[in-house]
Every structure is written in C-alpha cells, then in structure tokens.
Design an enzyme around this catalytic site. Structure first.
Site, PDB file in Angstrom:
ATOM      1  N   ASP A 180     -15.578 -29.582  -6.874  1.00 34.87           N
ATOM      2  CA  ASP A 180     -16.054 -30.954  -6.956  1.00 34.87           C
ATOM      3  C   ASP A 180     -15.703 -31.649  -5.639  1.00 34.87           C
ATOM      4  O   ASP A 180     -15.179 -31.013  -4.724  1.00 34.87           O
ATOM      5  CB  ASP A 180     -15.398 -31.684  -8.142  1.00 34.87           C
ATOM      6  CG  ASP A 180     -13.898 -31.928  -7.953  1.00 34.87           C
ATOM      7  OD1 ASP A 180     -13.333 -31.476  -6.935  1.00 34.87           O
ATOM      8  OD2 ASP A 180     -13.301 -32.572  -8.823  1.00 34.87           O
ATOM      9  N   ASP A 182     -13.645 -35.203  -4.401  1.00 37.92           N
ATOM     10  CA  ASP A 182     -12.763 -36.243  -4.921  1.00 37.92           C
ATOM     11  C   ASP A 182     -12.598 -37.371  -3.903  1.00 37.92           C
ATOM     12  O   ASP A 182     -12.408 -37.108  -2.709  1.00 37.92           O
ATOM     13  CB  ASP A 182     -11.373 -35.652  -5.205  1.00 37.92           C
ATOM     14  CG  ASP A 182     -11.430 -34.394  -6.063  1.00 37.92           C
ATOM     15  OD1 ASP A 182     -11.631 -34.535  -7.274  1.00 37.92           O
ATOM     16  OD2 ASP A 182     -11.304 -33.286  -5.507  1.00 37.92           O
ATOM     17  N   ASP A 272     -15.352 -36.856  -8.484  1.00 40.86           N
ATOM     18  CA  ASP A 272     -14.300 -37.667  -9.102  1.00 40.86           C
ATOM     19  C   ASP A 272     -14.028 -38.865  -8.215  1.00 40.86           C
ATOM     20  O   ASP A 272     -13.817 -38.718  -7.005  1.00 40.86           O
ATOM     21  CB  ASP A 272     -12.991 -36.867  -9.230  1.00 40.86           C
ATOM     22  CG  ASP A 272     -13.007 -35.920 -10.415  1.00 40.86           C
ATOM     23  OD1 ASP A 272     -13.793 -36.156 -11.352  1.00 40.86           O
ATOM     24  OD2 ASP A 272     -12.227 -34.956 -10.405  1.00 40.86           O
TER      25      ASP A 272
END
Ligand code: ATP
Ligand code: MN
Ligand code: MN
Length: 348
Positions: A180, A182, A272
C-alpha cells in the site's frame, strides 16, 4: 522460543531496534518460511508463538550472510504446505484477516471461486477486496506511490492550505514496492488539522479517486496521570483505510494482472491516510514508518529497559511521571537512550 535462541548463536543484539536491518536479506527463503509459520501460529490463536517466529525471521534478516546449516532450524514444527497456501489466498483479500479465513476454511471455502459462487455475505471492505483482488495483490511501485502522493497533496492543499503531506511506511524506509502507500498529514498550526480527514475524503471522492474508504475519527486524549494502558500498536489518530482508483500513466504500459489486451486506464491501490496534530507529529512519524517489528521492539525497549511508554502519540516516563516532548525522531531516540537509526535502517 527455540528460534530466538538459535539466532543468538550469531551474537545478534536481541532487540531489532538495536540492529540495523536493511533491505538486503540474505536469508529470504528462511525468513519467508518463518513468516508463514508465524501466520499459521497467529491463525491458531497462538500469538506468542507467532511473535517468536517473527522475531526469529527478523534476526535472520539482519545477518550479513546466508545461513548454511539448516540444522539450526531443527526445532521448527513442520506444517502442511497446502493449508498455508489456502490461507495465503484468502487472507490475500483486502479486509480478510486470518480469523475470517480460518472460519471460511472451516466452512469448506478454500478458493476465490468458491467464495464468489457460494460465499457467505461479505462486508463492504471484503467485497472491494474480492473485486480488486488482482490489483491489490500486485505490488505498488515507487512511481505509483509518487502518483498517489501527488493526488493526496492536491487534495490536502485544496481543503487545508498549508497542510503538510509526508510519505511514511515502507516507502519512507526506501522500499521499491509496497502493499500500500501510507501518508501522514499535519498542519504547522496546532488545531488546524482537526476535522481534516472528512474534507479530504470528500474531495478525493468527488474527484473520482476512491473505490473504497473507511474513516476512523480521532479518539486520543492525554491523561495527566499518564497512559491508562500499556501502549498498544493501535493508535487513535483520524485515519482512513482506502482503495484509490489510480489512473495509469499513458506509455507506462501497465497492462495489469488481468492482461485482457491493451493497457487499462487505471488500477486499484491501497492507501492509508493518517492525520496528526503537529505536537504529536514526530511520534506519529516514528510510529508509522515501521517496520512493524521495529516498532514493536521500540515499544518493548521503552517498557523493559527505560520504564517508559511509547506510542504513536507520545512518550511517557514512568520514573518522572511525565510526558517527554519531541519535535523530531532524533529527539525520541535520544529520550529512549538509543542510537538514532534512520528510516532506511529500520527494515527489521
Ligand atoms: P508495506 O510496504 O507492505 O505496506 P509497511 O511497512 O508500509 O509495508 P504497513 O502495514 O503499511 O506496512 O504499515 C506501516 C506502518 O504503520 C507500520 O510501521 C505499522 O506499525 C504502522 N501501523 C499500521 N497500522 C497501524 C495502526 N492501526 N496503528 C498504529 N500504527 C499502525
Ligand atoms: Mn505500507
Ligand atoms: Mn499501511
């Protein structure tokens, strides 16, 4: 437990936060296997054993050379490869943890097809996870992370001028790929960041960048008598788990995992977002840069060796019964009596 003893043979310092762990892993085969064992232990609710395996894997990662004698790992209990593979496929769905996967396996659901056909009711996150399964299991590269960063910066700049966006997580540690991307967002004026996340999310949504999002609000309160419970790794910032719809740049030829002819116009990327007040920024930065094991070991060091309590919000000194302030990561390491370790050397 066996494992942690075995690796001490190499006279590795016992806390990962005392070691420098780069991305040069000379024992990937072994650490991958140990990670599988950790996952399996966690699946059967044996968290202690899971952590022991993770510590062992991390200690191996810090070794300058490949381990040659497999007898060193003689104590590892062997597990069937098939059950591990099934678990990996199911937990590979965003929104599905080992508990859910374990439950489904118990119900006889072992494949994505079985899940799609006759699966139980999936929640919103799991539906998004299943729909974008291939994209979300395709590593995110640095260029893609930079493209997401540009979007997040545009969003933050538009809803709160002066907001600062910092890339955190694995990419800050220098990783070339991640599962992902962040980001930590703050504003140099304390308090201006309050309520930022909903605005950010609605801007992103209105521009068509969101395939899925779940936002948690900030619930952190600093008690004068110190943290109520031992610091956990869950923090209380305003945060947003999301799946971005990232336009693929023309000419980059990202055909995607599906490969159904021609480059796709976009791919799904897990993102995120965390918002912190500037007074807690250094703690949030340290806490969200990782690696996860490095963070765990920092908290263990703080508690066991310094009688302090470290979280992504603050550092509390039990001996002095007060919070220790810091405006940089360097100051936090100094408070903890540790040599400063830069992000690129926190890949434990
Ligand atoms: P990857 O490249 O696979 O994404 P990563 O190191 O970026 O690896 P993440 O799962 O994205 O891993 O987590 C980034 C950091 O954020 C980790 O250091 C982790 O400790 C921290 N973190 C993740 N979830 C939470 C949470 N709920 N509360 C506090 N910190 C968290
Ligand atoms: Mn990450
Ligand atoms: Mn993350």
């Amino acid at each position: 437990e066996q494992q942690t003893e075995e690796v001490e043979v190499f006279s590795t310092p016992s806390y990962a936060c005392q070691r420098r762990t780069t991305l040069d892993n000379h024992n990937a085969v072994l650490t991958d296997a140990l990670s599988l064992l950790a996952e399996n232990a966690e699946l059967s609710g044996e968290d202690g054993r899971g952590v022991a395996f993770r510590r062992a894997a991390a200690a191996l990662k810090a070794l300058p050379l490949p381990v040659t004698r497999l007898t060193q790992l003689g104590g590892v209990p062997c597990l069937g490869g098939h059950s591990l593979r099934v678990i990996k496929v199911l937990t590979g769905i965003f929104g599905v943890g080992v508990k859910t996967a374990g439950r489904w396996i118990g119900e006889g659901i072992l494949t994505l097809r079985q899940l799609r056909d006759s699966g139980p009711t999936l929640n919103r996150a799991q539906r998004a996870g299943l729909r974008h399964y291939d994209d979300l299991n395709r590593p995110v590269g640095r260029a893609e992370a930079a493209a997401v960063a540009a979007v997040v910066e545009a969003a933050a700049g538009s809803v709160l001028p002066g907001a600062r966006v910092t890339l955190i997580g694995g990419f800050r540690r220098g990783k070339q790929t991640g599962h992902d991307v962040d980001f930590l967002i703050t504003h140099p004026e304390e308090g201006r960041e309050a309520g930022l996340m909903p605005k950010l999310v609605s801007w992103l949504d209105s521009q068509g960048f969101l395939l899925y999002q779940k936002t948690n609000s900030n619930s952190y309160l600093e008690a004068a008598e110190g943290p109520a419970r031992p610091a956990s790794n869950m923090d209380r910032f305003e945060r947003c788990f999301s799946v971005f719809k990232l336009p693929e740049e023309a000419g980059r030829g990202g055909a995607g995992a599906g490969g159904e002819g021609g480059p796709r116009p976009w791919r799904a990327v897990r993102v995120d977002l965390v918002v912190s007040p500037v007074s807690q920024f250094a703690f949030a930065l340290l806490g969200w840069t990782g690696s996860k094991l490095f963070e765990r070991e920092l908290r263990r060091w703080a508690g066991h060796e310094m009688n302090m309590c470290l979280s992504s919000h603050a550092l509390y000194d039990h001996r002095q019964s007060r919070y220790l302030r810091a405006s940089s990561e360097e100051e936090i390491f100094a408070h903890l009596g540790l040599e400063y370790i830069p992000p690129s050397e926190r890949n434990a």
